[in-house]
Design a protein around this motif. Structure first.
Motif, PDB file in Angstrom:
ATOM      1  N   VAL A  76      18.977  11.508  16.621  1.00 27.44           N
ATOM      2  CA  VAL A  76      17.789  12.748  17.563  1.00 27.44           C
ATOM      3  C   VAL A  76      18.216  12.202  18.810  1.00 27.44           C
ATOM      4  N   THR A  77      17.765  13.783  18.574  1.00 33.80           N
ATOM      5  CA  THR A  77      18.107  14.352  20.903  1.00 33.80           C
ATOM      6  C   THR A  77      17.121  14.857  21.360  1.00 33.80           C
ATOM      7  N   THR A  78      17.320  15.022  22.538  1.00 27.26           N
ATOM      8  CA  THR A  78      16.338  15.922  23.225  1.00 27.26           C
ATOM      9  C   THR A  78      16.043  16.596  23.069  1.00 27.26           C
ATOM     10  N   SER A  79      17.377  18.059  22.966  1.00 23.12           N
ATOM     11  CA  SER A  79      17.169  18.501  22.415  1.00 23.12           C
ATOM     12  C   SER A  79      16.808  19.760  21.335  1.00 23.12           C
ATOM     13  N   PHE A  80      17.261  18.755  20.559  1.00 22.12           N
ATOM     14  CA  PHE A  80      17.344  19.931  19.032  1.00 22.12           C
ATOM     15  C   PHE A  80      16.282  18.771  18.242  1.00 22.12           C
ATOM     16  N   GLY A  81      15.761  17.944  18.505  1.00 19.63           N
ATOM     17  CA  GLY A  81      14.749  16.768  17.891  1.00 19.63           C
ATOM     18  C   GLY A  81      15.756  16.327  16.392  1.00 19.63           C
ATOM     19  N   ALA A  82      15.078  15.426  15.900  1.00 19.34           N
ATOM     20  CA  ALA A  82      15.633  14.830  14.311  1.00 19.34           C
ATOM     21  C   ALA A  82      16.591  15.609  13.461  1.00 19.34           C
ATOM     22  N   THR A  83      17.682  15.001  13.933  1.00 17.71           N
ATOM     23  CA  THR A  83      18.562  16.105  13.107  1.00 17.71           C
ATOM     24  C   THR A  83      18.724  15.799  12.284  1.00 17.71           C
ATOM     25  N   LYS A  84      18.508  14.343  11.635  1.00 14.48           N
ATOM     26  CA  LYS A  84      18.081  14.322  10.400  1.00 14.48           C
ATOM     27  C   LYS A  84      17.016  12.973   9.926  1.00 14.48           C
ATOM     28  N   GLN A  85      16.674  13.162   9.103  1.00 17.45           N
ATOM     29  CA  GLN A  85      15.382  12.462   9.080  1.00 17.45           C
ATOM     30  C   GLN A  85      13.627  12.567   9.642  1.00 17.45           C
ATOM     31  N   GLY A  86      14.232  14.452   9.937  1.00 18.00           N
ATOM     32  CA  GLY A  86      13.104  15.034  10.634  1.00 18.00           C
ATOM     33  C   GLY A  86      11.795  15.213   9.499  1.00 18.00           C
ATOM     34  N   ILE A  87      10.535  14.995   9.965  1.00 19.60           N
ATOM     35  CA  ILE A  87       9.449  14.534   9.046  1.00 19.60           C
ATOM     36  C   ILE A  87       9.959  15.975   7.677  1.00 19.60           C
ATOM     37  N   GLU A  88      10.243  17.224   8.207  1.00 21.42           N
ATOM     38  CA  GLU A  88       9.988  18.124   7.384  1.00 21.42           C
ATOM     39  C   GLU A  88      11.154  17.662   5.725  1.00 21.42           C
ATOM     40  N   THR A  89      11.604  17.070   5.829  1.00 23.14           N
ATOM     41  CA  THR A  89      12.096  16.072   4.719  1.00 23.14           C
ATOM     42  C   THR A  89      11.299  16.186   4.437  1.00 23.14           C
ATOM     43  N   LEU A  90       9.729  15.704   4.682  1.00 19.20           N
ATOM     44  CA  LEU A  90       8.990  15.011   3.585  1.00 19.20           C
ATOM     45  C   LEU A  90       7.745  16.955   3.353  1.00 19.20           C
ATOM     46  N   PHE A  91       8.595  17.592   2.987  1.00 17.32           N
ATOM     47  CA  PHE A  91       7.791  19.231   2.488  1.00 17.32           C
ATOM     48  C   PHE A  91       7.187  18.729   1.512  1.00 17.32           C
ATOM     49  N   GLY A  92       7.226  18.398   0.426  1.00 24.86           N
ATOM     50  CA  GLY A  92       6.729  18.231  -0.356  1.00 24.86           C
ATOM     51  C   GLY A  92       5.695  17.249  -0.736  1.00 24.86           C
ATOM     52  N   GLY A  93       5.408  16.461   0.705  1.00 28.75           N
ATOM     53  CA  GLY A  93       4.406  15.456   0.625  1.00 28.75           C
ATOM     54  C   GLY A  93       4.026  14.599  -0.252  1.00 28.75           C
ATOM     55  N   ILE A  94       3.077  13.477  -0.183  1.00 29.36           N
ATOM     56  CA  ILE A  94       2.854  12.611  -1.205  1.00 29.36           C
ATOM     57  C   ILE A  94       1.979  12.703  -2.169  1.00 29.36           C
ATOM     58  N   VAL A  95       1.794  12.519  -2.990  1.00 24.49           N
ATOM     59  CA  VAL A  95       0.734  12.508  -4.249  1.00 24.49           C
ATOM     60  C   VAL A  95       1.460  11.015  -5.351  1.00 24.49           C
ATOM     61  N   THR A  96       0.410  10.118  -4.785  1.00 28.19           N
ATOM     62  CA  THR A  96       0.651   8.726  -5.462  1.00 28.19           C
ATOM     63  C   THR A  96      -0.769   8.178  -5.931  1.00 28.19           C
ATOM     64  N   ARG A  97      -0.744   7.283  -6.383  1.00 26.96           N
ATOM     65  CA  ARG A  97      -1.936   6.871  -6.737  1.00 26.96           C
ATOM     66  C   ARG A  97      -1.680   5.885  -5.230  1.00 26.96           C
ATOM     67  N   GLY A  98      -3.356   5.807  -4.610  1.00 28.61           N
ATOM     68  CA  GLY A  98      -3.701   4.528  -3.167  1.00 28.61           C
ATOM     69  C   GLY A  98      -4.429   3.401  -3.701  1.00 28.61           C
ATOM     70  N   VAL A  99      -4.148   2.531  -3.196  1.00 25.84           N
ATOM     71  CA  VAL A  99      -5.257   1.195  -3.331  1.00 25.84           C
ATOM     72  C   VAL A  99      -5.643   0.919  -2.039  1.00 25.84           C
ATOM     73  N   LEU A 100      -6.640   0.641  -1.825  1.00 25.18           N
ATOM     74  CA  LEU A 100      -6.958  -0.109  -0.686  1.00 25.18           C
ATOM     75  C   LEU A 100      -7.396  -1.356  -0.756  1.00 25.18           C
ATOM     76  N   LEU A 101      -6.633  -2.581   0.322  1.00 22.34           N
ATOM     77  CA  LEU A 101      -7.404  -3.659   0.442  1.00 22.34           C
ATOM     78  C   LEU A 101      -8.028  -4.145   1.653  1.00 22.34           C
ATOM     79  N   ASP A 102      -9.352  -4.519   1.364  1.00 22.94           N
ATOM     80  CA  ASP A 102      -9.812  -4.423   2.327  1.00 22.94           C
ATOM     81  C   ASP A 102      -9.741  -5.439   2.557  1.00 22.94           C
ATOM     82  N   LEU A 103      -9.853  -6.181   3.780  1.00 23.72           N
ATOM     83  CA  LEU A 103      -9.297  -7.247   4.300  1.00 23.72           C
ATOM     84  C   LEU A 103     -10.008  -7.814   5.084  1.00 23.72           C
ATOM     85  N   ALA A 104     -10.927  -6.733   5.561  1.00 24.38           N
ATOM     86  CA  ALA A 104     -12.315  -6.697   6.085  1.00 24.38           C
ATOM     87  C   ALA A 104     -13.472  -7.920   5.321  1.00 24.38           C
ATOM     88  N   ARG A 105     -13.962  -7.088   4.367  1.00 24.27           N
ATOM     89  CA  ARG A 105     -14.855  -7.217   2.849  1.00 24.27           C
ATOM     90  C   ARG A 105     -13.668  -8.969   2.957  1.00 24.27           C
TER      91      ARG A 105
END
Lengths: 331, 331, 331, 331
Positions: free
Chosen positions: D149-178
């Protein structure tokens, strides 16, 4: 005639031309130490006509992103008066005081402002390099490790703010294009110490200790008439390594050029940019890149004088490796 | 003793102090026209000690976003040498020549660079206002419509690039805090023409046509010792409207201050910033905001002199409404 | 066969296809009102394979300024560990705690961060236009004055943050390049309603109310293989004005394209961009520009299905006229 | 009851909870590999009401620099119509075609655009961290050196573009305050695995492999009512290290929180941010920081359901260490 130095000669310059320690271990000013109070006084005496000439290009153009890494974005403009604005948003159900508190519906004053951003190193913006801009073997001027220039905190040593007091000294223009009778030097064409001395003789001027030396290759004129060269392909007119001992012997305080300095391509396999590397790292010699010296050349010719008061005051930007600048020559 | 002008008086200044048309219909330089070649020559003669003093604050700090609207982001640093970088990425299966073409695995040179960005109008950055910065009744200096300053193209007239040749003239410091024997003036405290003349008498200096006049309220010292004031709440020391005719009579070319100029709050209901509005719009008088005049004050006091060569060269940024700057006083 | 509408026909569309007031005077969502809860439920039922495809281009590249108006500048990197950094600066006489307080000399953790900046409207970045992006006769969707979009405060109405809940609906790809048996449509080539219906027939799909309609011209493939067209010179494939009544009749909720939508040059003297103008201003129909539909096309072809769950969630940026986006198609 | 792990326990997690190599040596997706096609299909089946809820905060506000490192600057606005603009500049002697070529004096269309910039890591912007965001002992997830991860070229591995397909899955909320019957958890308050399971029991939901787990501490409500905490001084509610084995055992794919995750201050001398360090570096577990979960909490409570379809598509920014995001929960 001067012989072009071999690569070994150039590598030796890192030692023989070194100013490390010359002005103390804590020094961050390098060759600017050569500008003495007496030098400044003498430089001011060159103001005998009362005329100032800019050595800089305009930055950007009318658009917000008019060159790579150059931005001017407006934060407020004069398109809508404050009273028109307040009336419009109120009609749309927005409270104008939420957006512009402390202003009046009948306000007669308004103002404009902008954000300026620039990646000034590169081929279009007139700028000065700080001594933190270039490294050799992981060291910067004075032997400090290059890792003191960090992503998170910028140049923690030798940032441009060390030059807060600016440069006020004698400037000398050597107009090599004029000497050679050309509109501009060809890409790759370089300038030997013999050329410099021939130019001095023609102009009737002598480069002395503490001077800022400006070299005109005519490239600014070429840009205006033909656009920018593809430097990576065709090369660049400028200084060859052979000039390095000459700068050192003369005690030049800073050097400006209408290109980005190094004649390119370099003839050396391992030293791509001998001028940038030796001058900044070993000598602590300050560089002013991408000047526009056309108006200056015409003024010098008209007045029959090639020296002048030179002033340059960088922005005091903490941790920056240089600053965009507008160097002035005053006659 | 000078009487504070009424709001009607101030509104009348837009006519009585107007310089519209004085230097031609196309003029974009305003009061800087008062700086003649002879003035520049005389100013240079003030350089008798060979010492330069910056009138600017440092910009930002070590962090990338160290103040609102102030950025310094690094584009290259010295943390990793080129050979280390090439070795690392190659081991990770990335071709280093894709990222850094034309560099060698045994490259001994490397460099650092940065992007600088700033919304310079505001309360922290030393800057000069272009004549396109302030409007009154939808007009800017010379009567041009404010709508010539647009979002898409910036200031299409009276952008800061009109001042490409910079300011080179005599500067005079009037040190009001010193006159009053205070470390700094209180927020809201203002400075009458009588004060200015008392200060001239004490310093033994006289503000003449074509001068840049600098006012020290001591605010820079206060900031250093106590941090910045909440100006919107407590107000600001500076010029009152009463000084406007005095500037006009004396033929001041530009004015700098260690605050943002207008004494605040204004005592007028409709004219929030009489100094900014009348000076810029009617008079075409250039302003230099947020100076740091502490070092200058000490130098003047030490040398027993309150005038000097003043130089300021704005960035030649096309369409900008001003420029960050590092004004120099040379003695 | 559909006749191309005359310019008068197109101008009439501003009335005949108008949705102003259709969903109330305060509406800022336009055709997205056509996406009902039942539509979302039905769209989710299209997820039968469990595979997601991005419809966006990568933004930028490895360099900080890799495309005009696209920046990624690093604020911290992994080049130097925290302990190495602290050791280096300490040796240089700088207190590491001044720069990085609360960190330890033996710190084993470190991190990287960056600044992302983009002028996303234009020809390279996949983005969604807010309804504040385009005006006609000084009005935006719903009849609000365009002057509600201001330099100082952005879009005070119809900013992209109005779409905080995103778009979740059925998407349909009409692959016109595939229909015509071409790798990509030629610049200037346009797509008639008859073409759309032929494509529906070939794909076995029907565009219904509340759908997001994606048009593939193949331009993304062309860019990959040949670089970008000079659109101003050669034109652009896309929608002609003739499709406007068809969108209205079908009740399309939003439209995406692998070009910037309007077939260019427009054949009309006064309506340069009928698609942008009529769709956004009159219809309140949302546009998604500069998609990359190559992977989507291949997936649709492989699965033999041309509809899918479409999701797009813009950044909730207050006052912005759109947002860069990564639209997903899930099968 | 779960015992808080000692610092040695936490250090051991770097081994015992490590996912390095689990999905191959080239893996850059970490725990997102746990989201299978079947998981996506099942997640889509949770859409039974047809309602989407944003889990993000608005970014910025009406001003150009409305939060540190957050910018929205306008490039064009609707304040002046194109015909007004052309008329104004023409009267001032400027050729409008030089500024805006190919536009007409009677142009009825105009448009607005903006530049968006953000340093999204930090305490105000909802964002997802890439696996290149955090390092331990100079290594990132998978054992790659942090210096990729360099100043001139950013994250040359594991940059966010590796997640191009996004996240599509089940989500669960645990509402601890409640769960705790509080409006919000106190700064420094942390959440044990027992709490998580008590919350599951109360909500009637179970966190399964491949889920995105969202934790509500109520901080977003506190910010709205009282402003932001001074986290460095008072600490932060969030996850303690004790939850790490629980995340691993359950096979959580990503975790979101309405704070910046780690309960602070950490009770460990050498592991300041065990959650960020272990989760990202050892586990390759993705984090979504600074969510606003208030609307989601109300929707879950109203519907009596704590799971939903979760979608998040980061901007595909090459080399970035994360992305601002607008995560959606669809019921």
């Amino acid at each position: 005639m001067t012989q072009a130095p071999t690569e070994d000669d150039v590598l030796a310059y890192f030692d023989t031309l070194s100013n490390w320690g010359r002005w103390g271990d804590d020094d961050e000013l390098g060759t600017l130490n050569l500008i003495t109070p007496a030098k400044r006084i003498a430089a001011a005496e060159l103001v005998r006509v009362g005329e100032s000439v800019s050595c800089a290009w305009d930055i950007g153009g009318p658009g917000a992103f008019s060159a790579p890494g150059v931005q001017r974005m407006m934060l407020a403009t004069g398109e809508l008066s404050m009273s028109e604005f307040r009336s419009q948003v109120a009609q749309a159900g927005i409270d104008p005081n939420r957006l512009a508190p402390d202003r009046r519906d009948d306000d007669r004053s308004s103002g404009a402002g902008d954000f300026l951003g620039v990646a000034y190193h590169g081929y279009t913006v007139t700028h000065i390099d700080a001594l933190s801009h270039v490294f050799w073997d992981g060291r910067m001027y004075g032997g400090r490790p290059s890792s003191l220039v960090t992503t998170s905190f910028g140049a923690t040593k030798q940032g441009i703010e060390t030059l807060f007091g600016g440069i006020v000294t004698r400037g000398v223009l050597l107009d090599l294009a004029r000497l050679r009778g050309e509109d501009w030097l060809k890409p790759g064409e370089s300038v030997s110490p013999d050329d410099l001395e021939a130019c001095e003789a023609q102009h009737g001027v002598h480069v002395d200790e503490g001077d800022v030396l400006l070299l005109r290759t005519g490239y600014a004129r070429k840009v205006r008439e033909h656009g920018r060269d593809d430097v990576a392909r065709v090369g660049r007119a400028g200084w060859p390594a052979a000039c390095l001992p000459w700068f050192h012997a003369r005690g030049v305080a800073a050097i400006g050029c209408d290109t980005a300095q190094d004649a390119m391509p370099s003839s050396y396999e391992h030293v791509r940019s001998p001028i940038h590397s030796v001058r900044i790292v070993a000598m602590g010699l300050w560089l002013i890149d991408n000047c526009d010296l056309e108006a200056l050349s015409q003024t010098c010719d008209r007045l029959g004088r090639w020296d002048f008061l030179f002033t340059l005051a960088p922005l005091r930007w903490v941790g920056a490796t240089g600053s965009p600048a507008n160097p002035l020559a005053t006659f």
